[in-house]
Design a protein around this motif. Structure first.
Motif, mmCIF file in Angstrom:
data_model
loop_
_atom_site.group_PDB
_atom_site.id
_atom_site.type_symbol
_atom_site.label_atom_id
_atom_site.label_comp_id
_atom_site.label_asym_id
_atom_site.label_seq_id
_atom_site.Cartn_x
_atom_site.Cartn_y
_atom_site.Cartn_z
ATOM 1 N N PRO A 3 -12.460 2.622 -4.702
ATOM 2 C CA PRO A 3 -12.264 1.347 -4.049
ATOM 3 C C PRO A 3 -13.314 0.972 -3.031
ATOM 4 O O PRO A 3 -14.031 1.785 -2.490
ATOM 5 C CB PRO A 3 -10.937 1.562 -3.344
ATOM 6 N N THR B 298 -16.405 4.894 -1.915
ATOM 7 C CA THR B 298 -15.716 3.853 -2.665
ATOM 8 C C THR B 298 -16.675 2.788 -3.189
ATOM 9 O O THR B 298 -17.599 2.369 -2.488
ATOM 10 C CB THR B 298 -14.644 3.184 -1.779
ATOM 11 N N GLU C 208 -6.880 0.353 -7.101
ATOM 12 C CA GLU C 208 -7.980 0.951 -6.369
ATOM 13 C C GLU C 208 -7.948 2.463 -6.488
ATOM 14 O O GLU C 208 -8.347 3.191 -5.598
ATOM 15 C CB GLU C 208 -7.913 0.529 -4.896
ATOM 16 N N GLU D 240 -7.535 5.008 -5.773
ATOM 17 C CA GLU D 240 -6.983 4.258 -4.654
ATOM 18 C C GLU D 240 -6.398 2.972 -5.166
ATOM 19 O O GLU D 240 -6.860 2.399 -6.115
ATOM 20 C CB GLU D 240 -8.075 3.956 -3.631
ATOM 21 N N THR D 241 -5.294 2.514 -4.560
ATOM 22 C CA THR D 241 -4.777 1.176 -4.827
ATOM 23 C C THR D 241 -4.003 0.713 -3.637
ATOM 24 O O THR D 241 -3.676 1.486 -2.770
ATOM 25 C CB THR D 241 -3.875 1.148 -6.067
ATOM 26 N N ASP D 242 -3.681 -0.528 -3.607
ATOM 27 C CA ASP D 242 -2.852 -1.064 -2.541
ATOM 28 C C ASP D 242 -1.551 -1.591 -3.116
ATOM 29 O O ASP D 242 -0.950 -2.502 -2.587
ATOM 30 C CB ASP D 242 -3.588 -2.178 -1.798
ATOM 31 N N TYR E 290 -15.028 0.291 -5.340
ATOM 32 C CA TYR E 290 -14.057 -0.595 -5.970
ATOM 33 C C TYR E 290 -14.348 -2.063 -5.644
ATOM 34 O O TYR E 290 -14.772 -2.401 -4.529
ATOM 35 C CB TYR E 290 -12.650 -0.234 -5.502
ATOM 36 N N ALA F 41 -13.152 -2.377 0.052
ATOM 37 C CA ALA F 41 -12.417 -3.559 0.457
ATOM 38 C C ALA F 41 -13.361 -4.723 0.614
ATOM 39 O O ALA F 41 -14.351 -4.639 1.307
ATOM 40 C CB ALA F 41 -11.702 -3.297 1.775
ATOM 41 N N GLY G 286 -7.390 -1.235 2.704
ATOM 42 C CA GLY G 286 -8.793 -1.479 2.411
ATOM 43 C C GLY G 286 -9.477 -2.297 3.485
ATOM 44 O O GLY G 286 -10.634 -2.050 3.845
ATOM 45 N N THR H 8 -7.281 -6.252 -2.674
ATOM 46 C CA THR H 8 -7.054 -5.128 -1.776
ATOM 47 C C THR H 8 -5.943 -5.467 -0.796
ATOM 48 O O THR H 8 -5.452 -6.600 -0.757
ATOM 49 C CB THR H 8 -8.344 -4.759 -1.023
ATOM 50 N N ASN I 71 0.807 -1.218 0.000
ATOM 51 C CA ASN I 71 0.000 0.000 0.000
ATOM 52 C C ASN I 71 0.844 1.274 0.000
ATOM 53 O O ASN I 71 0.303 2.356 0.240
ATOM 54 C CB ASN I 71 -0.885 0.045 1.263
ATOM 55 N N GLY J 165 -5.707 -9.541 -1.285
ATOM 56 C CA GLY J 165 -4.713 -8.826 -2.073
ATOM 57 C C GLY J 165 -3.318 -9.295 -1.766
ATOM 58 O O GLY J 165 -2.717 -8.814 -0.832
#
Length: 384
Positions: free
Chosen positions: A362, A159, A319, A337-339, A161, A364, A169, A165, A23, A369
């Motif tokens: 995103p 979010t 994300e 958003e991303t991880d 998404y 979760a 998330g 994750t 993340n 993930g």
């Protein structure tokens, strides 16, 4: 849980968390929490038991000497508290650690137990992702939440998404189910220069956090470090015609997407931030530092002269999207958003045909993930 000191009585506390690993592209998020801890002289009062959550073959302990005595530091997550003074003092509970290797639900429950015991009013989780964003433009920072009411009252994105994750998330969803208001702030890091540190992304996260919680954060040398970092990347890009051409393409796409933001509202937001920084307030005790002139940006370069430049990394289930709205301070309240993180270094030759991240904010769904930003089956965590 290993309690190191007694838990203090806190004033209107907000928990701010960041985790190294999947993340934390460019170490931007963990560096932001470390900056808060350093500037406000945080006092550690608790740590999670490393045996419960970490695979030591993935996150190895380190051995060091203290006056000739060998000691071991175990990978874990620590909690510290800082008090921001002023007319209306307020406390921050800082959570800084490594994304756990196992038992994510128990991990989140322990953190939520502390949040409940300390009377935490809101949890803010910081993250950083690799994105198609040029280093020459303001860093996009998105704010997302799973709480519709919080999204409406704090001008955040709700979010939606679906996909892989990380612990950011999972912790946000755990807070939502526990009835604790939670927000995730994500900074987009250029994928072609992903090697840490990235002080420009760290600075953008702190600026966005400052707006969110209404506290003045002393920035110290970060502004100068961010300028030195950009100068170093400019020099590297100028040495590679393909990278320079790709950066220009990203700049044109970014500028075109942000034309609607050249508005009175954006200018007003920037002017308000300027005034807040000039007014004395909580946390103004630390004077801005000045970095050494001519800062060497060599940390951006690859020490190996014959290194083959790797292709642009692929991000599984990102994300975040880099095309979010940007305010006058160079941050966005968009839907990214991303991880994911990456361990590629230097200015990489871009893959112009690589797909852009899916434009979906995103949410979760679970701790599945386990891929890193390069598409491998295991996340890349901190080196020894």
């Amino acid at each position: 849980m290993i309690e190191l000191e007694g838990v203090p009585e806190l004033i209107d506390p907000v928990m701010v968390a960041a985790f190294e690993g999947w993340n934390d592209a460019g170490d931007a998020a963990s560096a932001a929490v470390a900056h808060l801890d350093r500037e406000w002289k945080g006092e550690v009062f608790a740590a999670l038991d490393a045996e419960d959550y970490y695979d030591f073959q993935v996150n190895r302990p380190t051995v060091w000497l203290d006056n000739g005595v060998r000691k071991i530091t175990w990978p874990t997550t620590r909690l510290s508290v800082v008090r921001v003074g002023g007319e209306k003092p307020r406390d921050l509970v800082l959570v800084r650690g490594i994304e756990p290797s196992m038992r994510w639900r128990s991990f989140c429950n322990e953190l939520l137990g502390f949040a409940h015991e300390l009377g935490v009013e809101m949890v803010v989780i910081l993250g950083a992702l690799l994105g198609d964003t040029p280093h020459t433009r303001p860093v996009p920072v998105s704010g997302v939440t799973s709480d519709p009411d919080l999204a409406r009252t704090m001008d955040l994105e709700e979010t939606r998404y679906e996909g892989p994750t990380g612990i950011v998330g999972i912790l946000q969803e755990a807070c939502t189910h526990a009835g604790v208001p939670a927000v995730s702030l994500w900074a987009a890091v250029p994928h072609y220069v992903s090697q840490p540190p990235n002080p420009k992304a760290t600075l953008a996260l702190l600026n966005r956090l400052e707006d969110l919680i209404g506290l003045h954060i002393p920035l110290g040398e970060l502004p100068e470090d961010a300028r030195a970092w950009q100068t170093g990347v400019d020099q590297l890009a100028a040495e590679d015609s393909e990278v320079a051409e790709y950066v220009q393409t990203l700049e044109e796409a970014r500028d075109t997407a942000e034309l609607p933001e050249a508005s009175g509202e954006a200018i007003a937001r920037e002017f308000e931030r300027y005034l807040r920084r000039r007014e004395p307030g909580p946390g103004t005790g630390a004077a801005p530092g000045v970095a050494t002139e001519g800062t060497d940006p060599s940390y951006l370069r690859d020490a190996s002269p014959d290194r083959t430049r790797p292709p642009k990394p692929q991000q599984p289930g990102p994300e975040a999207v880099p095309g979010a709205e940007t305010d006058g301070a160079g941050e966005t309240d968009g839907t990214s958003e991303t991880d994911g993180t990456s361990n590629t270094s230097g200015a990489e030759t871009p893959d112009k045909e690589a797909p852009r991240p899916e434009a979906e904010p995103p949410t979760a769904e679970g701790p599945e993930g386990t891929k890193d930003a390069g598409g491998s089956e295991k996340p890349k965590d901190e080196e020894d």
